[in-house]
Design an enzyme around this catalytic site. Structure first.
Site, PDB file in Angstrom:
ATOM      1  N   PRO A  43     -13.805  27.555   2.301  1.00 47.85           N
ATOM      2  CA  PRO A  43     -13.658  28.716   3.189  1.00 47.85           C
ATOM      3  C   PRO A  43     -14.111  28.425   4.608  1.00 47.85           C
ATOM      4  CG  PRO A  43     -14.621  29.365   1.092  1.00 47.85           C
ATOM      5  CD  PRO A  43     -14.616  27.876   1.110  1.00 47.85           C
ATOM      6  N   PRO A 225     -39.694 -17.758 -23.393  1.00 53.02           N
ATOM      7  CA  PRO A 225     -39.639 -17.083 -24.696  1.00 53.02           C
ATOM      8  C   PRO A 225     -38.791 -15.825 -24.744  1.00 53.02           C
ATOM      9  CG  PRO A 225     -41.705 -16.594 -23.622  1.00 53.02           C
ATOM     10  CD  PRO A 225     -40.997 -17.566 -22.729  1.00 53.02           C
ATOM     11  N   ASP A 248     -29.449 -21.872 -27.389  1.00 56.30           N
ATOM     12  CA  ASP A 248     -30.109 -21.756 -28.681  1.00 56.30           C
ATOM     13  C   ASP A 248     -30.064 -20.325 -29.187  1.00 56.30           C
ATOM     14  OD1 ASP A 248     -30.713 -24.402 -28.842  1.00 56.30           O
ATOM     15  OD2 ASP A 248     -32.783 -24.214 -28.150  1.00 56.30           O
ATOM     16  N   LYS A 270     -29.927 -23.343 -34.259  1.00 58.78           N
ATOM     17  CA  LYS A 270     -30.143 -23.709 -35.659  1.00 58.78           C
ATOM     18  C   LYS A 270     -30.681 -22.501 -36.417  1.00 58.78           C
ATOM     19  CE  LYS A 270     -31.356 -28.423 -34.253  1.00 58.78           C
ATOM     20  NZ  LYS A 270     -31.382 -28.215 -32.800  1.00 58.78           N
ATOM     21  N   GLY A 302     -34.738 -22.146 -25.704  1.00 57.96           N
ATOM     22  CA  GLY A 302     -35.858 -21.218 -25.662  1.00 57.96           C
ATOM     23  C   GLY A 302     -37.141 -21.963 -25.365  1.00 57.96           C
ATOM     24  N   GLY A 303     -38.051 -21.308 -24.643  1.00 53.74           N
ATOM     25  CA  GLY A 303     -39.319 -21.962 -24.301  1.00 53.74           C
ATOM     26  C   GLY A 303     -39.101 -23.111 -23.347  1.00 53.74           C
ATOM     27  N   ASP A 304     -39.660 -24.272 -23.696  1.00 56.79           N
ATOM     28  CA  ASP A 304     -39.521 -25.486 -22.880  1.00 56.79           C
ATOM     29  C   ASP A 304     -38.825 -26.553 -23.717  1.00 56.79           C
ATOM     30  OD1 ASP A 304     -40.503 -27.134 -20.397  1.00 56.79           O
ATOM     31  OD2 ASP A 304     -40.956 -28.344 -22.167  1.00 56.79           O
ATOM     32  N   THR A 332     -43.437 -22.519 -21.930  1.00 57.53           N
ATOM     33  CA  THR A 332     -43.416 -22.628 -23.376  1.00 57.53           C
ATOM     34  C   THR A 332     -44.043 -21.404 -24.027  1.00 57.53           C
ATOM     35  OG1 THR A 332     -43.868 -24.119 -25.214  1.00 57.53           O
ATOM     36  CG2 THR A 332     -45.625 -23.850 -23.583  1.00 57.53           C
ATOM     37  N   ALA A 333     -43.668 -21.143 -25.280  1.00 56.37           N
ATOM     38  CA  ALA A 333     -44.036 -19.895 -25.951  1.00 56.37           C
ATOM     39  C   ALA A 333     -45.548 -19.702 -26.035  1.00 56.37           C
ATOM     40  CB  ALA A 333     -43.419 -19.857 -27.344  1.00 56.37           C
ATOM     41  N   MET A 384     -43.061 -21.375 -34.887  1.00 54.07           N
ATOM     42  CA  MET A 384     -42.183 -21.239 -36.059  1.00 54.07           C
ATOM     43  C   MET A 384     -42.990 -21.127 -37.351  1.00 54.07           C
ATOM     44  SD  MET A 384     -39.523 -24.166 -34.742  1.00 54.07           S
ATOM     45  CE  MET A 384     -40.857 -25.208 -34.127  1.00 54.07           C
ATOM     46  N   GLY A 413     -42.586 -12.324 -28.548  1.00 55.27           N
ATOM     47  CA  GLY A 413     -43.460 -12.402 -27.388  1.00 55.27           C
ATOM     48  C   GLY A 413     -42.721 -12.330 -26.070  1.00 55.27           C
TER      49      GLY A 413
END
Length: 477
Positions: A43, A225, A248, A270, A302-304, A332-333, A384, A413
């Protein structure tokens, strides 16, 4: 990702803006900037909107909304202050399968107008899905400081020579390397100095050079990780340059999302129970196959890569076959998971050493080895370890480790679903089963883990029973 990011070409296409106030005016200006044919219906309208109508820049309909306004429209913006009208427009637009933005009402909207960093023709859009526009604006303010205004002319120059670049660099990798040179070399420098002629001459000179054939290489990248914030800059750069990524099983999806969108990602992880030797041979062959084709291969671990990652074996294979390689370390983890659980791996009063081990070592480990593992004043980190919990604590206790030695079992973690189980060594297996801890989990054993209940700052903590906590004192290492 709730919204699909989309850049729409609205040049010459009819867009309807319902509303004539200041908000509508801002939307109209943005739409005009990208060449849309804008119709405004309301309007009343602001003075500037009326002037745009008088200059034949926009079409203005001076009355309340009517459904036939939606005919032959590509996009709709509802910017009225009447919720009922906005709801009506949204419903009708949805029936006609038109995308609509209802200002300040994400639930009624089928698209959101993002905050923009304009380096035309480079455009960076930031969206909070309509829920926090102030946050999007703040993010835009930060991004504005990161990108020089010369990026616009640089993109325009790249567009001008796009066909020539494709013809002179038919190989995808050599083409990416050319664009990296374009962004980081003398062309970008000349444009920053406001020397466009020199920039174009530098580009033409480089195009005239015969490119060196791309040579394949493999980069072993430690992904850490799980938390993508723990990637190094070198790791991120490798992910953005990769043609092939062999990753991985435990590499998090959030990290893989940071890779180049057109990179081929192949899972080579794996799994328990399979023939790991055969899987490792497949990894070797995939690295060789793709690197031999001149491709940039990232082996993402994963990790180093050098801590229980079989990185050494992979480098030996690459060296044997004369494939160029680099290594990008990862966190690393043991280090990352301990830090996220509030556990110092060493402490002047409680642990003078750290031992990293995989719980998959042989049960025939010598008594001398077990005695060394069972010594006090050290931190044990078992990778592991979930499948070994039924016998591992008993072996350590049998060789001299106290049954009430504290432990921390860290599941997922550094990830958003991290859990930490605290308890005493002789109750580890029972408590892990009771709380249904799964792989990936890292096991830490030692006096320092008793500090975790006091120092925890991330994730969920579960105390299997009252653990005797050590004094939390500030002491230098």
């Amino acid at each position: 990702m709730r919204l699909f990011p989309l850049f729409a070409d609205l040049k010459g296409r009819r867009v309807l803006v319902v509303g004539g106030g200041a908000v509508a005016e801002r939307k109209v200006k943005s739409l005009l900037a990208c060449g849309a044919a804008v119709t405004v219906g309301a309007p009343e309208a602001t003075t500037e909107l009326q002037q745009l109508h008088e200059q034949d820049v926009i079409q203005f309909i001076p009355r309340g909304f009517e459904p036939d306004w939606l005919n032959d429209i590509w996009l709709v913006v509802a910017a009225t202050d009447d919720k009922a009208t906005n709801r009506l427009i949204a419903g009708l637009a949805t029936e006609k399968r038109l995308f609509i933005n209802v200002v300040d009402d994400p639930e009624l909207s089928t698209f959101q107008v993002p905050s923009i960093v304009d380096r035309s023709p480079l455009t960076i859009a930031i969206s909070s899905s309509g829920h926090a526009p102030v946050l999007a604006r703040r993010v835009r303010e930060r991004i504005e400081t990161l990108f020089d205004h010369s990026l616009g002319p640089l993109v325009a120059l790249a567009a001008k020579y796009r066909t020539a670049i494709r013809q002179s660099r038919p190989n995808m990798r050599s083409r990416r390397e050319f664009y990296d040179w374009l962004l980081d070399g003398p062309v970008a420098g000349a444009l920053r100095r406001q020397q466009p002629l020199l920039a174009e001459q530098s580009l033409e000179k480089e195009l005239a050079q015969t490119p060196t054939p791309a040579k394949g290489k493999v980069v072993l990248v430690g992904a850490g990780p799980g938390d993508p914030g723990l990637l190094t800059l070198h790791a991120l750069r490798a992910l953005n340059e990769a043609d092939i990524i062999l990753y991985d099983r435990l590499v998090s999806p959030e990290i893989r999302e940071l890779a180049r969108r057109d990179a081929t990602q192949i899972c080579v992880g794996k799994t328990p129970g399979e023939n790991h030797h055969a899987t490792q041979e497949r990894i070797h062959q995939l690295m060789l196959e793709h690197a031999s084709k001149g491709l940039f291969v990232v082996r993402l671990k994963g990790g180093d890569a050098f801590v229980f990652g079989r990185g050494g074996e992979e480098l030996e294979f690459l060296r044997q076959h004369e494939i160029d390689y680099e290594v990008v370390p990862g966190i690393t983890a043991a280090m990352a998971c301990a830090a996220y659980a509030g556990i110092p791996l060493t402490h002047r009063d409680h642990a003078q050493s750290v031992r990293l081990s995989t719980a998959h070592f042989s049960k025939d480990t010598t008594p001398e080895d077990w005695a060394a593992l069972a010594r006090e004043k050290q931190t044990l980190a078992f990778y592991m370890g979930i499948s070994q919990l039924d016998w591992l604590p008993g072996r350590l206790i049998a060789h001299g480790r106290a049954a009430d030695t504290p432990f921390a079992l860290i599941e997922n973690g550094t990830r958003m679903n991290q859990r930490v189980l605290h308890g005493k060594l002789d109750e580890l297996a029972v408590q892990a089963r009771q709380h249904d801890f799964k792989s990936p989990s890292l096991l830490l054993i030692g006096e320092v883990t008793a500090l975790a209940p006091k120092l925890q700052w991330f994730g969920t903590s579960i105390a299997s029973q009252e653990v005797t906590s050590l004094p939390c004192e500030s002491t230098a290492l």
